[in-house]
Design an enzyme around this catalytic site. Structure first.
Site, PDB file in Angstrom:
ATOM      1  N   ASP A 112      50.010  15.644  36.251  1.00  0.00           N
ATOM      2  CA  ASP A 112      49.035  15.004  35.361  1.00  0.00           C
ATOM      3  C   ASP A 112      47.657  15.669  35.492  1.00  0.00           C
ATOM      4  O   ASP A 112      46.715  15.322  34.771  1.00  0.00           O
ATOM      5  CB  ASP A 112      48.973  13.487  35.569  1.00  0.00           C
ATOM      6  CG  ASP A 112      48.552  13.105  36.979  1.00  0.00           C
ATOM      7  OD1 ASP A 112      48.367  14.003  37.832  1.00  0.00           O
ATOM      8  OD2 ASP A 112      48.419  11.892  37.238  1.00  0.00           O
ATOM      9  N   SER A 113      47.551  16.686  36.363  1.00  0.00           N
ATOM     10  CA  SER A 113      46.345  17.520  36.387  1.00  0.00           C
ATOM     11  C   SER A 113      46.155  18.206  35.033  1.00  0.00           C
ATOM     12  O   SER A 113      45.090  18.764  34.761  1.00  0.00           O
ATOM     13  CB  SER A 113      46.427  18.570  37.502  1.00  0.00           C
ATOM     14  OG  SER A 113      47.632  19.304  37.398  1.00  0.00           O
ATOM     15  N   LYS A 144      57.624  12.267  39.545  1.00  0.00           N
ATOM     16  CA  LYS A 144      56.744  12.090  40.710  1.00  0.00           C
ATOM     17  C   LYS A 144      55.876  10.867  40.497  1.00  0.00           C
ATOM     18  O   LYS A 144      55.397  10.637  39.375  1.00  0.00           O
ATOM     19  CB  LYS A 144      55.877  13.335  40.933  1.00  0.00           C
ATOM     20  CG  LYS A 144      54.891  13.165  42.098  1.00  0.00           C
ATOM     21  CD  LYS A 144      54.313  14.469  42.577  1.00  0.00           C
ATOM     22  CE  LYS A 144      53.166  15.015  41.789  1.00  0.00           C
ATOM     23  NZ  LYS A 144      51.966  14.135  41.714  1.00  0.00           N
ATOM     24  N   GLU A 186      52.652   8.581  42.447  1.00  0.00           N
ATOM     25  CA  GLU A 186      51.676   8.442  43.530  1.00  0.00           C
ATOM     26  C   GLU A 186      51.879   7.103  44.238  1.00  0.00           C
ATOM     27  O   GLU A 186      52.245   6.107  43.607  1.00  0.00           O
ATOM     28  CB  GLU A 186      50.251   8.526  42.965  1.00  0.00           C
ATOM     29  CG  GLU A 186      49.915   9.918  42.454  1.00  0.00           C
ATOM     30  CD  GLU A 186      48.448  10.087  42.086  1.00  0.00           C
ATOM     31  OE1 GLU A 186      47.629   9.184  42.369  1.00  0.00           O
ATOM     32  OE2 GLU A 186      48.118  11.147  41.510  1.00  0.00           O
ATOM     33  N   GLU A 215      48.918  15.431  49.833  1.00  0.00           N
ATOM     34  CA  GLU A 215      47.721  16.097  49.281  1.00  0.00           C
ATOM     35  C   GLU A 215      46.491  15.846  50.147  1.00  0.00           C
ATOM     36  O   GLU A 215      46.191  14.688  50.504  1.00  0.00           O
ATOM     37  CB  GLU A 215      47.452  15.607  47.841  1.00  0.00           C
ATOM     38  CG  GLU A 215      46.185  16.237  47.261  1.00  0.00           C
ATOM     39  CD  GLU A 215      46.018  16.096  45.756  1.00  0.00           C
ATOM     40  OE1 GLU A 215      46.911  15.534  45.098  1.00  0.00           O
ATOM     41  OE2 GLU A 215      44.974  16.562  45.255  1.00  0.00           O
ATOM     42  N   ASP A 263      55.215  14.278  36.365  1.00  0.00           N
ATOM     43  CA  ASP A 263      54.377  13.200  36.911  1.00  0.00           C
ATOM     44  C   ASP A 263      54.409  11.966  36.023  1.00  0.00           C
ATOM     45  O   ASP A 263      54.283  12.092  34.792  1.00  0.00           O
ATOM     46  CB  ASP A 263      52.914  13.685  36.934  1.00  0.00           C
ATOM     47  CG  ASP A 263      52.368  13.882  38.323  1.00  0.00           C
ATOM     48  OD1 ASP A 263      52.943  13.350  39.290  1.00  0.00           O
ATOM     49  OD2 ASP A 263      51.342  14.581  38.430  1.00  0.00           O
TER      50      ASP A 263
HETATM   51  O1  KIV Z   1      49.040  16.732  38.983  1.00  0.00           O
HETATM   52  C1  KIV Z   1      49.157  17.665  39.794  1.00  0.00           C
HETATM   53  O2  KIV Z   1      49.025  18.849  39.441  1.00  0.00           O
HETATM   54  C2  KIV Z   1      49.468  17.325  41.174  1.00  0.00           C
HETATM   55  C3  KIV Z   1      49.041  18.272  42.240  1.00  0.00           C
HETATM   56  C4  KIV Z   1      49.005  17.605  43.550  1.00  0.00           C
HETATM   57  C5  KIV Z   1      49.835  19.511  42.323  1.00  0.00           C
HETATM   58  O3  KIV Z   1      50.009  16.299  41.416  1.00  0.00           O
END
Ligand code: KIV
Length: 274
Positions: A49-50, A118, A120, A187, A88
């Site tokens: 999500d970056s 993924k 968090e 992270e 993500d």
């Molecule tokens: O969103 C992202 O790019 C991440 C980084 C920690 C690689 O989660």
């Protein structure tokens, strides 16, 4: 039977089996052309999500939507053949209940064709991780600095730099590992803590600003290519694409203004009359 039986993508179980073995190589990608390049060298492609910051110029990942993630997840799947693609789950799409998380994750798997998601969060997400994994959704967990919580944590500072802060971060990693995460991304955590967690939990750890002892590493592609204007301390610039893109754009602008582009090689002549 798949019509694509020449393609053997890595799976979440393949990655899980790499604990303590050859380091797992992971980079982010959000679109087809970069996915094709990354796919040739990486085990995992993370559609992170970056993309909110990198593609859309947002300040944080908080405004990123599920539709944005699915759109770029589809692009990365089209551009890759071999790596495990992990997408993500964005802020607000999975936290409210485990049922909501399953609905979101199943949409991501169905619409993109990716192999895992993924999420968090450590202890607070452990029950959700178990719920998803039991129902066929491979989950990579993300602990330590969790950027989606920026509004409660206040800054993107590294975690666990005082030993007195270690216990909750270790407990987070253990909780998602016990819940069945196939890998745990760590992270921006003090190196000795990331090393300790890697030695303690069963799934492989993927570090970013963590430790060389992690079972794998990940970076944001544009950061390591030298395209991002500001990067955290943990980023090593493996390339310097910014200036070379600038040179190319400058030359293009000059040639268009001088009418030297397009040249004879770049235009179509008339067919010869028979
Ligand atoms: O969103 C992202 O790019 C991440 C980084 C920690 C690689 O989660």
């Amino acid at each position: 039977m798949s019509v694509y039986d020449d393609i053997r993508r890595l799976t979440a179980p393949d990655i899980k089996a790499r604990k303590g073995g050859e380091p797992i190589v992971c980079l982010t990608s959000y679109h087809a052309h970069t996915a094709r390049i990354v796919d040739a060298y990486c085990d995992i492609i993370l559609v992170g999500d970056s993309l909110g910051q990198v593609m859309h110029g947002l300040e944080t990942t908080v405004p990123v939507t599920l539709d944005m993630m699915i759109l770029q997840g589809c692009a990365v799947m089209r551009g890759s053949r071999r790596a495990l693609v992990v997408v993500d789950l964005p802020f607000g799409s999975y936290e409210v209940s485990k049922e909501h998380a399953f609905a979101t994750a199943s949409r991501v798997l169905k619409e993109t064709g990716c192999g895992a998601v993924k999420m968090e969060g450590g202890r607070r997400m452990a029950e959700t991780v178990a719920f998803l994994v039991e129902r066929g959704v491979p989950v990579m967990s993300h602990v330590g600095l969790t950027p989606q919580s920026i509004n409660t944590i206040g800054s993107f500072r590294a975690q666990g730099r005082d030993e007195s802060d270690w216990a909750p971060i270790e407990a987070d990693a253990r909780a998602v590992a016990d819940a069945g995460a196939f890998a745990v991304l760590i992270e921006a955590v003090a190196e000795p803590l990331a090393r300790k967690i890697t030695g303690e939990i069963a799934p492989p750890t993927i570090g970013i600003g963590a430790s060389p002892a992690c079972d794998g590493q990940v970076l944001v592609l544009e950061d390591m290519l030298g395209l991002s204007p500001r990067v955290p301390k943990f980023v090593k610039r493996f390339g310097d694409l910014g200036p070379s893109i600038e040179r190319a754009v400058k030359s293009y602008a000059e040639e268009v203004r001088a009418r030297s582009f397009p040249g004879p090689d770049n235009v179509y002549s008339m067919r010869k009359k028979k």
